[in-house]
Scaffold this motif. Structure first.
Motif, mmCIF file in Angstrom:
data_model
loop_
_atom_site.group_PDB
_atom_site.id
_atom_site.type_symbol
_atom_site.label_atom_id
_atom_site.label_comp_id
_atom_site.label_asym_id
_atom_site.label_seq_id
_atom_site.Cartn_x
_atom_site.Cartn_y
_atom_site.Cartn_z
ATOM 1 N N PHE A 1 -0.540 -7.316 -6.485
ATOM 2 C CA PHE A 1 -0.520 -5.862 -6.343
ATOM 3 C C PHE A 1 0.204 -5.504 -5.056
ATOM 4 C CE2 PHE A 1 -2.944 -1.828 -5.188
ATOM 5 C CZ PHE A 1 -2.201 -1.028 -6.042
ATOM 6 N N ALA A 2 1.316 -4.794 -5.196
ATOM 7 C CA ALA A 2 2.145 -4.394 -4.056
ATOM 8 C C ALA A 2 2.446 -2.908 -4.191
ATOM 9 C CB ALA A 2 3.435 -5.210 -4.021
ATOM 10 N N PRO A 3 1.579 -2.046 -3.672
ATOM 11 C CA PRO A 3 1.755 -0.601 -3.888
ATOM 12 C C PRO A 3 3.055 -0.050 -3.337
ATOM 13 C CG PRO A 3 0.069 -1.035 -2.222
ATOM 14 C CD PRO A 3 0.389 -2.340 -2.864
ATOM 15 N N GLN A 4 3.682 -0.751 -2.364
ATOM 16 C CA GLN A 4 4.926 -0.229 -1.802
ATOM 17 C C GLN A 4 6.043 -0.175 -2.832
ATOM 18 O OE1 GLN A 4 3.575 -3.196 -1.087
ATOM 19 N NE2 GLN A 4 5.053 -4.718 -0.387
ATOM 20 N N ILE A 5 5.871 -0.837 -3.974
ATOM 21 C CA ILE A 5 6.894 -0.796 -5.017
ATOM 22 C C ILE A 5 7.042 0.613 -5.574
ATOM 23 C CG2 ILE A 5 7.495 -1.608 -7.339
ATOM 24 C CD1 ILE A 5 6.225 -4.270 -6.656
ATOM 25 N N TYR A 6 5.911 1.342 -5.705
ATOM 26 C CA TYR A 6 6.004 2.633 -6.393
ATOM 27 C C TYR A 6 5.105 3.734 -5.836
ATOM 28 C CZ TYR A 6 1.508 1.830 -8.753
ATOM 29 O OH TYR A 6 0.182 1.641 -9.032
ATOM 30 N N LEU A 7 4.206 3.421 -4.913
ATOM 31 C CA LEU A 7 3.272 4.423 -4.412
ATOM 32 C C LEU A 7 3.609 4.831 -2.981
ATOM 33 C CD1 LEU A 7 -0.194 3.123 -5.685
ATOM 34 C CD2 LEU A 7 1.040 5.149 -6.470
ATOM 35 N N PRO A 8 3.298 6.074 -2.604
ATOM 36 C CA PRO A 8 3.484 6.488 -1.209
ATOM 37 C C PRO A 8 2.443 5.819 -0.318
ATOM 38 C CG PRO A 8 2.389 8.218 -2.446
ATOM 39 C CD PRO A 8 2.793 7.174 -3.449
ATOM 40 N N LYS A 9 2.707 5.799 0.964
ATOM 41 C CA LYS A 9 1.774 5.193 1.904
ATOM 42 C C LYS A 9 0.434 5.922 1.870
ATOM 43 C CE LYS A 9 5.296 3.482 5.120
ATOM 44 N NZ LYS A 9 5.832 3.544 6.503
ATOM 45 N N GLY A 10 -0.637 5.152 1.988
ATOM 46 C CA GLY A 10 -1.968 5.734 2.008
ATOM 47 C C GLY A 10 -2.571 5.977 0.646
ATOM 48 N N ALA A 11 -1.907 5.521 -0.416
ATOM 49 C CA ALA A 11 -2.408 5.780 -1.765
ATOM 50 C C ALA A 11 -3.555 4.859 -2.151
ATOM 51 C CB ALA A 11 -1.276 5.644 -2.780
ATOM 52 N N THR A 12 -3.731 3.764 -1.423
ATOM 53 C CA THR A 12 -4.783 2.805 -1.749
ATOM 54 C C THR A 12 -5.706 2.625 -0.546
ATOM 55 O OG1 THR A 12 -3.712 0.783 -0.924
ATOM 56 C CG2 THR A 12 -3.013 1.596 -3.080
ATOM 57 N N SER A 13 -6.734 1.818 -0.722
ATOM 58 C CA SER A 13 -7.649 1.521 0.383
ATOM 59 C C SER A 13 -7.258 0.245 1.116
ATOM 60 C CB SER A 13 -9.084 1.386 -0.147
ATOM 61 O OG SER A 13 -9.173 0.312 -1.066
ATOM 62 N N MET A 14 -6.077 -0.283 0.854
ATOM 63 C CA MET A 14 -5.609 -1.492 1.524
ATOM 64 C C MET A 14 -5.321 -1.190 2.994
ATOM 65 S SD MET A 14 -3.042 -2.847 -1.493
ATOM 66 C CE MET A 14 -2.354 -4.195 -0.526
ATOM 67 N N GLN A 15 -5.721 -2.084 3.875
ATOM 68 C CA GLN A 15 -5.467 -1.889 5.299
ATOM 69 C C GLN A 15 -3.986 -2.012 5.620
ATOM 70 O OE1 GLN A 15 -7.985 -4.617 7.453
ATOM 71 N NE2 GLN A 15 -9.811 -3.352 7.187
ATOM 72 N N ASP A 16 -3.301 -2.921 4.951
ATOM 73 C CA ASP A 16 -1.868 -3.109 5.165
ATOM 74 C C ASP A 16 -1.180 -3.072 3.806
ATOM 75 O OD1 ASP A 16 0.687 -3.744 5.858
ATOM 76 O OD2 ASP A 16 0.245 -5.761 6.601
ATOM 77 N N GLU A 17 -0.660 -1.913 3.444
ATOM 78 C CA GLU A 17 -0.064 -1.761 2.120
ATOM 79 C C GLU A 17 1.284 -2.459 1.999
ATOM 80 O OE1 GLU A 17 -1.928 2.346 0.394
ATOM 81 O OE2 GLU A 17 -0.188 2.519 1.718
ATOM 82 N N SER A 18 1.829 -2.931 3.114
ATOM 83 C CA SER A 18 3.089 -3.662 3.041
ATOM 84 C C SER A 18 2.874 -5.119 2.670
ATOM 85 C CB SER A 18 3.825 -3.583 4.383
ATOM 86 O OG SER A 18 3.093 -4.257 5.401
#
Length: 633
Positions: free
Chosen positions: A223-240
């Motif tokens: 799961f890599a939210p940076q592919i399609y989601l804006p920053k802060g969209a998940t509860s991950m501490q480091d979305e990168s």
């Protein structure tokens, strides 16, 4: 002087070609390509060569193409991470003689360094290959890391006349040091997801009919939210930093589908969203749901079934009046003296696979939910029937007409055989209520069927009265079977926009949506949305009729259920206006062909607004030529 300088440069360039071996014009940078956008035609299957550097600024060189034997690559666009998302180029001459799949992998290898991928041959796995009506081939690849799929990562490579020339999509640079061994069991992740669902909806009985059921799914993903989601969209501490997750999809009832991402190492719920597509943002104008029964008091879902056939069956036509008071010609089915609102007249109908009337295959089918809700234990679905082929239920007539008209639109315009493109059933349910029995103020595509409410506050009539509503909901199914745009943030807004696009093309009387059913006390303009003017009589985001019309009005909303998955119904106004401008420039018939091609051949699940623009331009070039008025519109 400029001419002589250009001639001098040309002489140097030609001399360098003569002086070197044919495959290595390594010291010259062709005009039009920056140093990072040009790679030599080395065999990347055998060796990795350093990038070339230009001996003088690219803008001072004459417009020269590299020799055909070497090939070239040009990055057309990059994402916010600086990664290429659309690349065009020409492969070396010897590679262009290879089979298309071999060329595609070579294309990926030539771009691997700028993409940040270390081993394209093992990371990208071909999922689908198709040849379109122009004879072009399109190959869709899914990305894997150590055998685990990367969620939302997809690339499409395109070949014309047997030569791969372009690549587009979004992906993840190869992770480093990421473990693919989960510490959390699937059972634990499923339990967490089910508890999360139970917090705000109900699980329906297990005997839901198969034609309304979507099976639950679970798999390990990166799961890599940076592919399609804006920053802060998940509860991950480091979305990168990508994480190994359990992706779990649950359908607690016939109406809803939820997606969860559970950290496979810590067990934390990182992200979730509701995948079901609605005509209106759910919950904004609706009455509160009634308090639900305790789970132990739930009853079984009943599905009315019909007696077996006694007489030879057959499709027939009927004349019936819809909710607008218009007489429509419908296709229905006669069986043992009873007429069913089942259209088995199309070529997709399979008599061998059908057990009519309850288990048809390849039909357009309208059913009655009898003012029940899929979240309740008394959810009931029955056939719409008559004994004399006289139809006195205008709600069912409108829903059936919508489905038949939408089916014919996709078949006649694009040769598409039903929603899934493979002759699958087209199912509509009318008289769907809220959990408290009041009229549902919405329409939905659930993933298996279209659900129509009868209105309450935002709508003053059954939503199936409006053809563009029916076209919109059926188009969600088509989108799910093609690009499968993720229903969040910009990709979700594109999902909504393409449903609007084809909704107004199916009902091309104007650029409005929902004008036949909206409550003008809430929508003073008389329409839910206006593609020609997304502001739609509103003055800003607090007005229910307003949408942004330009990126400078884009609404950066939190990506959660309370904010419509990041404003998918709100921000769709921007691509809606873009389609309106395009269609009024080139005409509806050309515009719909371009957009359908963009949707089916170029867009991917994680596409953003910029990807849509690039896809539309390329689709227009495919159909009408580079530099054409359609491509430049």
């Amino acid at each position: 002087m400029r001419f002589f300088y250009a001639l001098f440069v040309l002489t140097l360039w030609a001399g360098s070609i003569i002086a070197q071996k044919p495959q290595a014009p390594a010291q010259i940078q062709p005009t039009g390509f920056s140093p990072e956008d040009f790679h030599p035609a080395v065999d990347l299957r055998r060796a990795t060569q350093p990038r070339f550097t230009a001996p003088f600024p690219a803008q001072t060189l004459p417009a020269l193409q590299p020799p055909a034997s070497t090939g070239y690559m040009q990055v057309v666009a990059r994402d916010e991470r600086g990664l290429p998302i659309f690349v065009k180029g020409q492969l070396p001459r010897d590679v262009r003689r290879e089979e298309v799949e071999t060329q595609a992998m070579y294309f990926l290898q030539m771009n691997a360094e700028r993409m940040g991928t270390t081993d394209p041959e093992t990371e990208f796995v071909l999922q689908k290959r198709n040849t379109d009506e122009l004879g072009m081939e399109h190959l869709r690849y899914k990305q894997f890391y150590q055998g685990v799929p990367v969620y939302a990562s997809e690339l499409v490579l395109h070949a014309r006349e047997g030569e791969v020339f372009a690549m587009n999509g979004r992906y993840l640079p190869t992770p480093s040091g990421l473990s693919v061994q989960p510490q959390i069991t699937l059972e634990s992740a499923l339990s967490l997801a089910r508890h999360a669902v139970e917090a705000y909806t109900a699980f329906s009985p297990a005997n839901l009919p198969d034609y309304l059921r979507e099976e639950d799914e679970a798999e390990l993903v990166i799961f890599a939210p940076q592919i399609y989601l804006p920053k802060g969209a998940t509860s991950m501490q480091d979305e990168s930093a990508p994480l190994l997750c359990w992706k779990i999809e649950l359908s607690p009832n016939a109406l809803e589908r939820y997606v969860f991402f559970v950290d496979a190492q810590s067990g934390a719920l990182l992200h979730s969203y509701k995948r079901s597509c609605s005509f209106l943002p759910k919950g904004i104008y609706e009455l509160p749901d009634a308090e639900e029964e305790p789970a132990g008091n739930k009853q079984s879902c009943s599905v009315s079934r019909s007696p077996s056939a006694l007489l030879p069956p057959g499709p027939v036509t009927a004349m019936a009046t819809d909710l607008k008071g218009i007489t429509r010609t419908l296709h229905v089915y006669e069986l043992s003296g009873t007429y069913y609102m089942i259209d088995a007249s199309r070529d997709m109908y399979s008599a061998a696979a059908s057990n009519l009337p309850d288990e048809p295959a390849g039909v357009i089918w309208t059913l009655n939910a009898q003012n029940t809700n899929p979240q309740n234990g008394n959810f009931t679905v029955s056939h719409v029937t008559t004994g004399n082929n006289q139809w006195n239920n205008p709600t069912s007539v409108s829903a059936h007409y919508n489905a038949e008209t939408s089916f014919e639109y996709y078949f006649n315009k694009f040769g598409r055989n039903s929603i899934n493109g493979q002759g699958g059933n087209v199912i509509s349910l009318i008289n769907v209520s809220e959990t408290d029995g009041s009229g549902m103020d919405n329409a939905f595509w659930s993933g298996t069927a279209m659900f129509y409410g009868n209105g309450n506050q935002a709508f003053t009539a059954p939503l199936c009265k409006s053809l563009d509503v029916g076209g919109h909901e059926m188009s969600h199914g088509v989108i799910g079977s093609t690009a499968n745009l993720i229903y969040e943030a910009q990709s979700g807004a594109l999902n909504e926009s393409f449903a609007d696009v084809f909704g107004v093309m199916i009902d091309p009387t104007n650029w409005l949506l929902g004008e036949d059913v909206v409550n003008t006390a809430i929508f003073p303009s008389g329409a839910l949305r206006d593609m020609s003017n997304p502001h739609n009589g509103g003055s800003g985001p607090n007005d229910p009729s307003w949408q942004p019309a330009h990126m400078n009005e884009y609404q950066n909303l939190p990506v959660n259920a309370q904010n419509d998955n990041g404003g998918v119904h709100l921000n769709s106004g921007i691509p809606n206006k873009a389609f309106y401008l395009f269609a009024t420039s080139v005409g509806n018939s050309k515009a719909e062909q371009v957009y359908y091609r963009a949707l089916t051949q170029y867009l991917t699940a994680s596409s953003q607004f910029i990807d849509c623009r690039l896809a539309v331009i390329q689709a227009a070039e495919d159909l009408y030529g580079a530099g054409s008025s359609e491509a430049n519109a």
